[in-house]
Design a protein around this motif. Structure first.
Motif, PDB file in Angstrom:
ATOM      1  N   GLY A 133      -3.229  -6.651  13.732  1.00 16.89           N
ATOM      2  CA  GLY A 133      -2.962  -8.269  14.444  1.00 16.89           C
ATOM      3  C   GLY A 133      -1.583  -8.548  13.724  1.00 16.89           C
ATOM      4  N   MET A 134      -0.459  -7.522  13.656  1.00 18.78           N
ATOM      5  CA  MET A 134       0.952  -7.950  13.132  1.00 18.78           C
ATOM      6  C   MET A 134       1.742  -7.328  14.200  1.00 18.78           C
ATOM      7  SD  MET A 134       0.077  -6.709   9.004  1.00 18.78           S
ATOM      8  CE  MET A 134       1.729  -7.275   8.567  1.00 18.78           C
ATOM      9  N   ASP A 135       3.189  -7.770  13.870  1.00 19.71           N
ATOM     10  CA  ASP A 135       4.392  -7.216  14.408  1.00 19.71           C
ATOM     11  C   ASP A 135       4.373  -6.015  13.764  1.00 19.71           C
ATOM     12  OD1 ASP A 135       5.748 -10.562  15.043  1.00 19.71           O
ATOM     13  OD2 ASP A 135       4.569  -9.128  16.547  1.00 19.71           O
ATOM     14  N   ARG A 136       5.132  -4.952  14.644  1.00 26.39           N
ATOM     15  CA  ARG A 136       5.665  -3.753  13.924  1.00 26.39           C
ATOM     16  C   ARG A 136       6.374  -3.848  12.709  1.00 26.39           C
ATOM     17  NH1 ARG A 136       6.740  -0.363  11.363  1.00 26.39           N
ATOM     18  NH2 ARG A 136       7.462   1.871  11.826  1.00 26.39           N
ATOM     19  N   LYS A 137       7.566  -4.871  12.880  1.00 30.24           N
ATOM     20  CA  LYS A 137       8.329  -5.061  11.886  1.00 30.24           C
ATOM     21  C   LYS A 137       7.945  -5.665  10.636  1.00 30.24           C
ATOM     22  CE  LYS A 137       9.913  -9.408  14.015  1.00 30.24           C
ATOM     23  NZ  LYS A 137       9.214 -10.112  12.877  1.00 30.24           N
ATOM     24  N   ASP A 138       6.801  -6.253  10.821  1.00 29.99           N
ATOM     25  CA  ASP A 138       6.048  -7.029   9.639  1.00 29.99           C
ATOM     26  C   ASP A 138       5.263  -6.131   8.641  1.00 29.99           C
ATOM     27  OD1 ASP A 138       7.294  -9.295   9.783  1.00 29.99           O
ATOM     28  OD2 ASP A 138       5.922  -9.988  11.440  1.00 29.99           O
ATOM     29  N   LEU A 139       4.893  -4.662   9.490  1.00 33.70           N
ATOM     30  CA  LEU A 139       3.973  -3.861   8.640  1.00 33.70           C
ATOM     31  C   LEU A 139       4.581  -3.250   7.708  1.00 33.70           C
ATOM     32  CD1 LEU A 139       0.822  -2.608   8.929  1.00 33.70           C
ATOM     33  CD2 LEU A 139       2.103  -0.820  10.346  1.00 33.70           C
ATOM     34  N   LYS A 140       4.060  -2.946   6.633  1.00 32.84           N
ATOM     35  CA  LYS A 140       4.442  -2.458   5.325  1.00 32.84           C
ATOM     36  C   LYS A 140       3.551  -1.175   5.568  1.00 32.84           C
ATOM     37  CE  LYS A 140       7.002  -1.172   1.766  1.00 32.84           C
ATOM     38  NZ  LYS A 140       8.428  -1.198   2.013  1.00 32.84           N
ATOM     39  N   SER A 141       4.194  -0.105   6.299  1.00 31.46           N
ATOM     40  CA  SER A 141       3.406   1.291   5.944  1.00 31.46           C
ATOM     41  C   SER A 141       4.061   2.381   5.417  1.00 31.46           C
ATOM     42  CB  SER A 141       2.943   1.733   7.432  1.00 31.46           C
ATOM     43  OG  SER A 141       4.136   1.831   8.115  1.00 31.46           O
ATOM     44  N   LEU A 142       3.607   3.242   4.709  1.00 36.23           N
ATOM     45  CA  LEU A 142       4.191   4.279   4.038  1.00 36.23           C
ATOM     46  C   LEU A 142       3.718   5.656   4.353  1.00 36.23           C
ATOM     47  CD1 LEU A 142       4.265   2.636   0.415  1.00 36.23           C
ATOM     48  CD2 LEU A 142       6.083   2.837   1.876  1.00 36.23           C
ATOM     49  N   TRP A 143       4.223   6.657   4.711  1.00 38.06           N
ATOM     50  CA  TRP A 143       3.993   7.955   4.942  1.00 38.06           C
ATOM     51  C   TRP A 143       4.456   8.732   3.452  1.00 38.06           C
ATOM     52  CZ3 TRP A 143       1.621   9.725   9.286  1.00 38.06           C
ATOM     53  CH2 TRP A 143       1.566   9.015  10.223  1.00 38.06           C
ATOM     54  N   VAL A 144       3.300   9.598   3.238  1.00 39.04           N
ATOM     55  CA  VAL A 144       3.475  10.237   1.936  1.00 39.04           C
ATOM     56  C   VAL A 144       2.970  11.609   1.998  1.00 39.04           C
ATOM     57  CG1 VAL A 144       2.557  10.104  -0.392  1.00 39.04           C
ATOM     58  CG2 VAL A 144       2.333   7.986   0.821  1.00 39.04           C
ATOM     59  N   LEU A 145       4.006  12.310   1.426  1.00 38.15           N
ATOM     60  CA  LEU A 145       3.837  13.794   1.799  1.00 38.15           C
ATOM     61  C   LEU A 145       3.969  14.242   0.150  1.00 38.15           C
ATOM     62  CD1 LEU A 145       5.641  13.213   4.552  1.00 38.15           C
ATOM     63  CD2 LEU A 145       4.554  15.176   5.132  1.00 38.15           C
ATOM     64  N   GLN A 146       3.484  15.412   0.089  1.00 38.65           N
ATOM     65  CA  GLN A 146       3.558  16.302  -1.243  1.00 38.65           C
ATOM     66  C   GLN A 146       4.459  17.617  -1.040  1.00 38.65           C
ATOM     67  OE1 GLN A 146       0.630  16.308  -4.803  1.00 38.65           O
ATOM     68  NE2 GLN A 146       0.145  18.105  -3.664  1.00 38.65           N
ATOM     69  N   MET A 147       5.412  17.672  -2.098  1.00 39.25           N
ATOM     70  CA  MET A 147       6.253  18.857  -1.857  1.00 39.25           C
ATOM     71  C   MET A 147       5.890  19.702  -3.240  1.00 39.25           C
ATOM     72  SD  MET A 147       9.719  17.639  -0.449  1.00 39.25           S
ATOM     73  CE  MET A 147       9.736  16.172  -1.479  1.00 39.25           C
ATOM     74  N   TYR A 224      -8.379  15.880   3.255  1.00 39.34           N
ATOM     75  CA  TYR A 224      -9.126  16.479   2.365  1.00 39.34           C
ATOM     76  C   TYR A 224      -8.701  17.398   1.463  1.00 39.34           C
ATOM     77  CZ  TYR A 224     -13.042  14.305   4.934  1.00 39.34           C
ATOM     78  OH  TYR A 224     -14.040  13.380   5.680  1.00 39.34           O
ATOM     79  N   GLY A 225      -9.440  17.593   0.113  1.00 36.88           N
ATOM     80  CA  GLY A 225      -8.815  18.639  -0.509  1.00 36.88           C
ATOM     81  C   GLY A 225      -7.341  18.549  -1.320  1.00 36.88           C
ATOM     82  N   GLU A 226      -6.554  19.714  -1.565  1.00 33.61           N
ATOM     83  CA  GLU A 226      -5.686  19.348  -1.898  1.00 33.61           C
ATOM     84  C   GLU A 226      -4.452  18.425  -1.287  1.00 33.61           C
ATOM     85  OE1 GLU A 226      -1.712  22.155  -3.637  1.00 33.61           O
ATOM     86  OE2 GLU A 226      -3.356  22.999  -2.901  1.00 33.61           O
ATOM     87  N   PHE A 227      -3.830  17.590  -2.002  1.00 27.22           N
ATOM     88  CA  PHE A 227      -3.061  16.537  -1.134  1.00 27.22           C
ATOM     89  C   PHE A 227      -1.964  17.218  -0.582  1.00 27.22           C
ATOM     90  CE2 PHE A 227       0.386  13.421  -1.081  1.00 27.22           C
ATOM     91  CZ  PHE A 227      -0.250  12.591   0.001  1.00 27.22           C
ATOM     92  N   ARG A 228      -1.711  16.737   0.647  1.00 32.58           N
ATOM     93  CA  ARG A 228      -0.621  17.175   1.369  1.00 32.58           C
ATOM     94  C   ARG A 228       0.227  16.054   2.041  1.00 32.58           C
ATOM     95  NH1 ARG A 228       3.866  20.466   0.937  1.00 32.58           N
ATOM     96  NH2 ARG A 228       4.546  21.575   2.822  1.00 32.58           N
ATOM     97  N   LEU A 229      -0.789  15.148   3.022  1.00 39.78           N
ATOM     98  CA  LEU A 229      -0.118  14.258   3.983  1.00 39.78           C
ATOM     99  C   LEU A 229      -1.326  12.887   3.567  1.00 39.78           C
ATOM    100  CD1 LEU A 229       1.270  13.079   6.265  1.00 39.78           C
ATOM    101  CD2 LEU A 229      -0.377  14.319   7.778  1.00 39.78           C
ATOM    102  N   GLY A 230      -0.477  11.739   3.550  1.00 41.55           N
ATOM    103  CA  GLY A 230      -1.107  10.612   3.412  1.00 41.55           C
ATOM    104  C   GLY A 230      -0.590   9.483   4.102  1.00 41.55           C
ATOM    105  N   TYR A 231      -1.037   8.258   4.252  1.00 35.71           N
ATOM    106  CA  TYR A 231      -0.772   7.204   5.146  1.00 35.71           C
ATOM    107  C   TYR A 231      -1.453   5.855   4.300  1.00 35.71           C
ATOM    108  CZ  TYR A 231       0.581   3.988   8.675  1.00 35.71           C
ATOM    109  OH  TYR A 231       1.005   3.020   9.764  1.00 35.71           O
TER     110      TYR A 231
END
Length: 278
Positions: A133-147, A224-231
């Motif tokens: 129930g939010m506007d896109r500009k008000d959403l605090k979302s983070l894409w998380v990747l592991q290198m 699942y398992g060894e972390f690589r991608l998160g949100y």
């Protein structure tokens, strides 16, 4: 020679049904008609049921109106139940975007791959914002990747730009597509804490107390398992994460727990994010 189209069976059946109805209406005795109208109108008050000496037309008018009411009521009930069923069983979101992204990773040029990756990520953010129930500009979302260390040094050299994990010899790449600013120290600590939790999907409303920052509620999903991608989703007010919304998000985002296991995809996502976003 061109063939004439056959008459629609449903149309013919409807016409025959209407004709039969009018024949039945004309030939039915008044006594039987009174019994029929009383049977059909039994849920209603006796005051609206025509008497035995009433004209045939009045009986049939009452019957037709009541049948129409039953049909409308039944259709409304079916529609209501169908809406509830759809509400109870949320669907996985962005399925078309995922399919296009996976196809591109397997067979396309880097430019095409990048286009599909960013389209998927933006569409996922947009749909998630609507879900809460939010506007896109008000959403605090983070894409998380592991290198890994080698992968990190390929893009950044020896400089410590990312969040380094001494134990696993890895770096975290944390990106907010909606905001060009880098993640805050509070957000980095929350993400690192989230990655130590045993569940790949969870919600927490104690981060304000635990991290003493601006955020109050937190939702996270990872592979699942060894972390690589998160949100991650961070909310600076209470009440946005309801039980129903959380259940919907968990089902809708469940494929993220598997996408992180596709090495070819995560490598392309890291490459694109590092080169075009970070």
């Amino acid at each position: 020679m061109e063939q004439r189209p056959l008459l629609n069976v449903t149309f013919v059946s409807s016409i025959l049904g209407i004709i039969s109805f009018f024949i039945f209406m004309i030939t039915l005795p008044e006594k039987s008609l009174h019994l029929l109208s009383g049977f059909i109108l039994f849920p209603f008050s006796e005051k609206i049921i025509p008497g035995a000496d009433s004209h045939k037309l009045l009986h049939w008018l009452a019957i037709v109106v009541s049948i129409g009411f039953y049909i409308i009521f039944s259709l409304g009930l079916v529609k209501l139940l169908y809406k509830k069923e759809n509400k109870s069983y949320p669907k996985i979101i962005c399925q078309d975007e995922i399919a296009a992204m996976l196809d591109a990773v397997e067979s396309s040029t880097d430019f095409h791959i990048n286009e599909k990756i960013i389209h998927f990520m933006n569409e996922f953010d947009k749909t998630t914002a609507q879900m809460f129930g939010m506007d896109r500009k008000d959403l605090k979302s983070l894409w998380v990747l592991q290198m890994g260390q080698r992968e990190y040094e390929q893009y950044f050299g020896k400089s410590k730009v990312g969040r380094y994990d001494n134990e696993n010899k890895t770096y975290l790449c944390i990106v907010d597509l909606n905001d060009e600013s880098h993640p805050t120290e509070e957000e980095k600590r929350i993400i690192q804490w989230a990655l130590r939790q045993p569940n790949p999907q969870f919600w927490d409303d104690r981060i304000k107390r635990n991290f003493r920052g601006v955020h109050k509620e937190f939702v996270f999903v990872r592979n699942y398992g060894e972390f690589r991608l998160g949100y991650a989703l961070l909310f600076n007010q209470y009440g946005k994460v309801t039980e129903e919304r959380l259940k919907q998000f968990h089902i809708a985002s469940s494929y993220l727990m598997l996408l992180g296991k596709i090495d070819n995809l995560t490598e392309k996502m890291v490459k694109y994010i590092v080169e075009k976003v970070v």
